[in-house]
Motif scaffolding. Structure first.
Motif, PDB file in Angstrom:
ATOM      1  N   ALA A 170     -42.574  31.798  10.872  1.00  0.00           N
ATOM      2  CA  ALA A 170     -43.362  31.287  11.997  1.00  0.00           C
ATOM      3  C   ALA A 170     -43.206  32.150  13.238  1.00  0.00           C
ATOM      4  CB  ALA A 170     -42.966  29.844  12.300  1.00  0.00           C
ATOM      5  N   GLY A 171     -42.807  33.405  13.055  1.00  0.00           N
ATOM      6  CA  GLY A 171     -42.673  34.303  14.197  1.00  0.00           C
ATOM      7  C   GLY A 171     -41.303  34.229  14.837  1.00  0.00           C
ATOM      8  N   VAL A 172     -41.248  34.519  16.115  1.00  0.00           N
ATOM      9  CA  VAL A 172     -39.971  34.511  16.823  1.00  0.00           C
ATOM     10  C   VAL A 172     -39.630  33.087  17.257  1.00  0.00           C
ATOM     11  CG1 VAL A 172     -40.386  36.848  17.660  1.00  0.00           C
ATOM     12  CG2 VAL A 172     -40.923  34.902  19.133  1.00  0.00           C
ATOM     13  N   ASP A 173     -38.361  32.868  17.527  1.00  0.00           N
ATOM     14  CA  ASP A 173     -37.889  31.559  17.994  1.00  0.00           C
ATOM     15  C   ASP A 173     -38.152  31.451  19.498  1.00  0.00           C
ATOM     16  OD1 ASP A 173     -36.550  29.264  18.686  1.00  0.00           O
ATOM     17  OD2 ASP A 173     -34.771  29.689  17.469  1.00  0.00           O
ATOM     18  N   ILE A 174     -39.274  30.869  19.846  1.00  0.00           N
ATOM     19  CA  ILE A 174     -39.663  30.781  21.258  1.00  0.00           C
ATOM     20  C   ILE A 174     -38.701  29.888  22.047  1.00  0.00           C
ATOM     21  CG2 ILE A 174     -41.469  29.954  22.829  1.00  0.00           C
ATOM     22  CD1 ILE A 174     -43.510  30.962  20.818  1.00  0.00           C
ATOM     23  N   MET A 184     -27.332  30.291   6.939  1.00  0.00           N
ATOM     24  CA  MET A 184     -27.494  31.731   7.187  1.00  0.00           C
ATOM     25  C   MET A 184     -28.968  32.081   7.204  1.00  0.00           C
ATOM     26  SD  MET A 184     -25.710  34.930   5.174  1.00  0.00           S
ATOM     27  CE  MET A 184     -24.079  34.310   5.600  1.00  0.00           C
ATOM     28  N   THR A 185     -29.400  32.929   8.132  1.00  0.00           N
ATOM     29  CA  THR A 185     -30.816  33.229   8.298  1.00  0.00           C
ATOM     30  C   THR A 185     -31.361  34.140   7.206  1.00  0.00           C
ATOM     31  OG1 THR A 185     -30.601  32.994  10.694  1.00  0.00           O
ATOM     32  CG2 THR A 185     -32.527  34.165   9.897  1.00  0.00           C
ATOM     33  N   VAL A 186     -30.621  35.176   6.824  1.00  0.00           N
ATOM     34  CA  VAL A 186     -31.100  36.140   5.838  1.00  0.00           C
ATOM     35  C   VAL A 186     -30.012  36.386   4.796  1.00  0.00           C
ATOM     36  CG1 VAL A 186     -31.968  38.478   5.467  1.00  0.00           C
ATOM     37  CG2 VAL A 186     -32.558  37.254   7.570  1.00  0.00           C
ATOM     38  N   THR A 187     -30.375  36.261   3.526  1.00  0.00           N
ATOM     39  CA  THR A 187     -29.439  36.535   2.440  1.00  0.00           C
ATOM     40  C   THR A 187     -30.080  37.524   1.467  1.00  0.00           C
ATOM     41  OG1 THR A 187     -30.250  34.621   1.183  1.00  0.00           O
ATOM     42  CG2 THR A 187     -28.325  34.285   2.602  1.00  0.00           C
ATOM     43  N   SER A 188     -29.242  38.270   0.772  1.00  0.00           N
ATOM     44  CA  SER A 188     -29.725  39.269  -0.179  1.00  0.00           C
ATOM     45  C   SER A 188     -28.988  39.144  -1.498  1.00  0.00           C
ATOM     46  CB  SER A 188     -29.534  40.687   0.368  1.00  0.00           C
ATOM     47  OG  SER A 188     -30.246  40.874   1.571  1.00  0.00           O
ATOM     48  N   VAL A 195     -38.495  25.730  10.923  1.00  0.00           N
ATOM     49  CA  VAL A 195     -39.798  26.309  10.572  1.00  0.00           C
ATOM     50  C   VAL A 195     -39.748  27.801  10.255  1.00  0.00           C
ATOM     51  CG1 VAL A 195     -41.096  24.583  11.881  1.00  0.00           C
ATOM     52  CG2 VAL A 195     -40.381  26.702  13.019  1.00  0.00           C
ATOM     53  N   ASN A 196     -38.534  28.368  10.099  1.00  0.00           N
ATOM     54  CA  ASN A 196     -38.398  29.807   9.858  1.00  0.00           C
ATOM     55  C   ASN A 196     -38.995  30.652  10.983  1.00  0.00           C
ATOM     56  OD1 ASN A 196     -36.846  29.795   7.545  1.00  0.00           O
ATOM     57  ND2 ASN A 196     -38.586  29.870   6.150  1.00  0.00           N
ATOM     58  N   ALA A 197     -38.819  30.180  12.222  1.00  0.00           N
ATOM     59  CA  ALA A 197     -39.080  31.025  13.392  1.00  0.00           C
ATOM     60  C   ALA A 197     -37.759  31.736  13.668  1.00  0.00           C
ATOM     61  CB  ALA A 197     -39.512  30.178  14.589  1.00  0.00           C
ATOM     62  N   LEU A 198     -37.700  33.026  13.423  1.00  0.00           N
ATOM     63  CA  LEU A 198     -36.419  33.726  13.423  1.00  0.00           C
ATOM     64  C   LEU A 198     -35.886  33.988  14.823  1.00  0.00           C
ATOM     65  CD1 LEU A 198     -36.845  36.412  10.609  1.00  0.00           C
ATOM     66  CD2 LEU A 198     -35.986  34.059  10.432  1.00  0.00           C
TER      67      LEU A 198
END
Length: 253
Positions: free
Chosen positions: A60-64, A1-5, A22-25
């Motif tokens: 690392a920014g957006v997922d290019i 999962m990309t984001v958890t709270s 690399v945490n490029a979302l």
């Protein structure tokens, strides 16, 4: 999962980003960050937010690669809108947001951090806006909140990075710690804020935003307009194709 709270009993909402390698979302990841932070507006139990990440680096920014493997402009438009939503949610969060930065913080990561209220970092953390390498513009608004104007322009035009320790000298990073101690540093500050009267802290957040000399939402949106022009010219697509064939960490906002 990309984001958890996770909302702790002491009122600290811990929001964690994790999108290997690399945490490029991806597009949805940016909207998920925004949604996680917007919870504070409707849940009075939230007193402060810690925004952190698992993995090699903070962001690392957006997922290019997602952008280049998607037909048409849906991913490009989605990334622009998603970044805008996430950065806006950090800035306008009803309670203070503490960014805990590990490793690298690039492109869209700087957008998140530049709009945060407090920044702490691991001693191996570094920050940069490599947008010009990928034919994009953006996050200069947020880098300008971390360093003085001329240094921001130097970093922006060269796509160079700056270590967290130097940002401590500029006053934009509160403190650095060994990576293993970063969470404790962030949570310690968060606990100090959470111990205050939540009504006062929420009023203080709104008041501080109200006296901010820069409209970060309008400023960043202006930057994004040039990114769209570069895409229509075909420049951005050419540079992203080149980038997507590498394994380097980095992205664009």
């Amino acid at each position: 999962m990309t984001v958890t709270s996770t909302l702790r009993d002491d009122g600290i909402l811990v929001v964690t980003m994790q999108h290997p390698p690399v945490n490029a979302l991806p597009v949805q990841g940016w909207f998920d960050v925004a949604a996680a932070l917007d919870v504070a507006a409707t849940d009075p139990a939230v007193k402060v937010v810690v925004l952190r990440a698992e993995g090699k680096g903070f962001n690392a920014g957006v997922d290019i690669k997602e952008m280049q493997n998607t037909t048409g402009f849906d991913a490009l438009i989605g990334a622009n809108r998603g970044c805008f939503a996430a950065f806006k949610a950090v800035y306008e969060c009803a309670v203070p947001v503490i960014a805990a930065v590990n490793g690298y913080c690039l492109g869209g990561g700087v957008g998140l951090v530049g709009n945060a209220d407090i920044v702490v970092a691991s001693d191996d953390a570094y920050f940069g806006v490599p947008e010009v390498n990928q034919g994009a513009l953006g996050a200069a608004t947020h880098m300008a909140r971390l360093v003085p104007q001329h240094l921001m322009r130097t970093l922006y035009f060269t796509a160079r990075t700056i270590p967290a320790a130097e940002l401590v000298q500029h006053g934009s990073v509160y403190a650095v710690a060994p990576r293993a101690e970063l969470d404790d540093l962030a949570l310690g500050l968060a606990a100090e804020i959470a111990a205050k009267d939540g009504r006062v802290i929420r009023a203080a957040k709104e008041a501080l935003n109200g006296i901010d000399p820069v409209d970060v939402n309008h400023s960043y949106r202006f930057e994004q307009g040039f990114t769209m022009e570069l895409n229509l010219m075909g420049v951005s697509d050419e540079l992203r194709d080149t980038f997507a064939g590498t394994d380097k960490a980095g992205g664009a906002a």
